[in-house]
Design an enzyme around this catalytic site. Structure first.
Site, short mmCIF file in Angstrom:
data_model
loop_
_atom_site.label_atom_id
_atom_site.label_comp_id
_atom_site.label_asym_id
_atom_site.label_seq_id
_atom_site.Cartn_x
_atom_site.Cartn_y
_atom_site.Cartn_z
CG ASN A 12 -1.67 1.22 1.41
OD1 ASN A 12 -2.00 2.06 0.41
ND2 ASN A 12 -2.37 1.30 2.55
CE LYS A 14 -0.09 3.12 4.66
NZ LYS A 14 0.19 3.43 6.29
CG HIS A 99 -5.52 1.94 5.57
ND1 HIS A 99 -4.92 2.84 6.43
CD2 HIS A 99 -4.68 1.07 5.21
CE1 HIS A 99 -4.02 2.44 6.88
NE2 HIS A 99 -3.39 1.26 5.98
CD GLU A 101 -2.57 5.45 6.83
OE1 GLU A 101 -2.73 5.56 5.45
OE2 GLU A 101 -1.97 4.97 7.51
CD GLU A 171 -3.18 -2.43 7.32
OE1 GLU A 171 -2.08 -2.40 6.73
OE2 GLU A 171 -3.54 -1.27 7.27
N GLY A 177 3.12 2.34 10.97
CA GLY A 177 3.82 3.66 10.58
C GLY A 177 4.76 4.01 11.90
CB SER A 217 5.87 -1.55 11.92
OG SER A 217 5.46 -0.22 12.12
P1 13P Z 1 3.39 0.66 7.60
O1 13P Z 1 3.98 -0.66 6.97
O2 13P Z 1 4.05 1.71 7.07
O3 13P Z 1 3.34 0.49 9.11
O4 13P Z 1 1.95 0.78 7.18
C1 13P Z 1 1.09 -0.36 7.40
C2 13P Z 1 -0.07 0.02 6.40
O5 13P Z 1 -1.08 0.69 6.77
C3 13P Z 1 -0.50 -0.81 5.25
O6 13P Z 1 -1.86 -0.35 4.77
#
Ligand code: 13P
Length: 254
Positions: A12, A14, A99, A101, A171, A177, A217
């Protein structure tokens, strides 16, 4: 390996990578990945990269394109939005929905996500459905019910036939992140719990085939241990999917 489930590593991106950088990254992943019939790879670039990345992936086996979101309506006056049909028409096979976010920054709730899931499936997309708890919820000890509730509310109205086109991605928000990965035991416990809920709704044979990815992560240094858990069927990768070598090394971590 006689795993009944599809194993997937999805990147992803983003809101990262300009168009040229994104095309370079996709080309590097394509060059470094060879499909051996087991692990499938999914790339989820930003919308404006989709058509170009679809070209880069064309004719390659075991590597698919995904959108990061889509609108719940089929078409119409929704300035700035992208429909599921549009994603399909450029060659996307999957769309990420739910997601954290999107939930956090764009106010997407279970009801909206349910309609997005319906729309995506109607358009012939497969859904990567994300769920996960905040740190507060984990510390309060209600994370198992909370996360199961997320999938029940947005997905469990689906028929068995429809649900076959859904991949789950756990997640935990506190791991996204942050560099703070869930331990393999924490991931396994939640995945097993979600599989049980899927089993209660769709039966044991179905649940045994349900792919459940871990995200948060995930990186080359911890992917192998996470993916070796019996109920972890791969990963949804954020930051580490932006470097071809890291992403490819995660893909080779089964
Ligand atoms: P990270 O791998 O940067 O922690 O993000 C995970 C994520 O949100 C994938 O959709």
């Amino acid at each position: 390996m006689n795993n009944p489930r599809k194993q997937i590593v999805a990147g992803n991106w983003k809101m990262n990578m300009n168009f040229q950088e994104g095309c370079t990254l996709a080309a590097e992943v394509v060059k470094g990945f060879s499909y051996d019939g087991t692990v499938e790879v999914i790339l989820a670039p930003p919308f404006i990269h989709q058509a170009a990345v679809a070209e880069i992936l064309r004719g390659r086996e075991g590597i698919w394109l995904a959108g990061q979101n889509c609108h719940q309506e089929a078409s119409g006056a929704f300035t700035g939005e992208i429909s599921a049909d549009m994603l399909r028409s450029v060659g996307a096979r999957y769309v990420i929905l739910g997601h954290s976010e999107r939930r956090q920054y764009f106010g997407e709730d279970d009801e909206l996500l349910r309609s997005k899931v319906d729309r995506a499936l109607q358009s012939g997309l497969e859904v990567i459905f994300c769920c996960g708890e905040s740190l507060e919820i984990r510390e309060a000890g209600t994370h198992f019910d909370f996360v199961a509730g997320q999938i029940e509310k947005a997905l469990f109205h689906l028929s068995e036939e429809q649900m076959q086109h859904v991949v789950l991605a756990y997640e935990p928000i506190w791991a996204i992140g942050t560099g703070k990965t869930a331990s393999p035991e924490q991931a396994q416990a939640m995945h097993a719990h979600l599989r049980k809920r899927v089993e209660a709704q769709y039966g044991p044979a179905f649940a045994e085939r349900q792919t459940i990815l871990y995200g948060g992560s995930c990186k080359p240094a911890n992917a192998r241990e996470l993916f070796s858990q019996p109920d972890v069927d791969g990963g949804l990768i954020g930051g580490a999917s932006l470097k071809a070598n890291d992403f490819l090394s995660i893909c080779a971590s089964f």
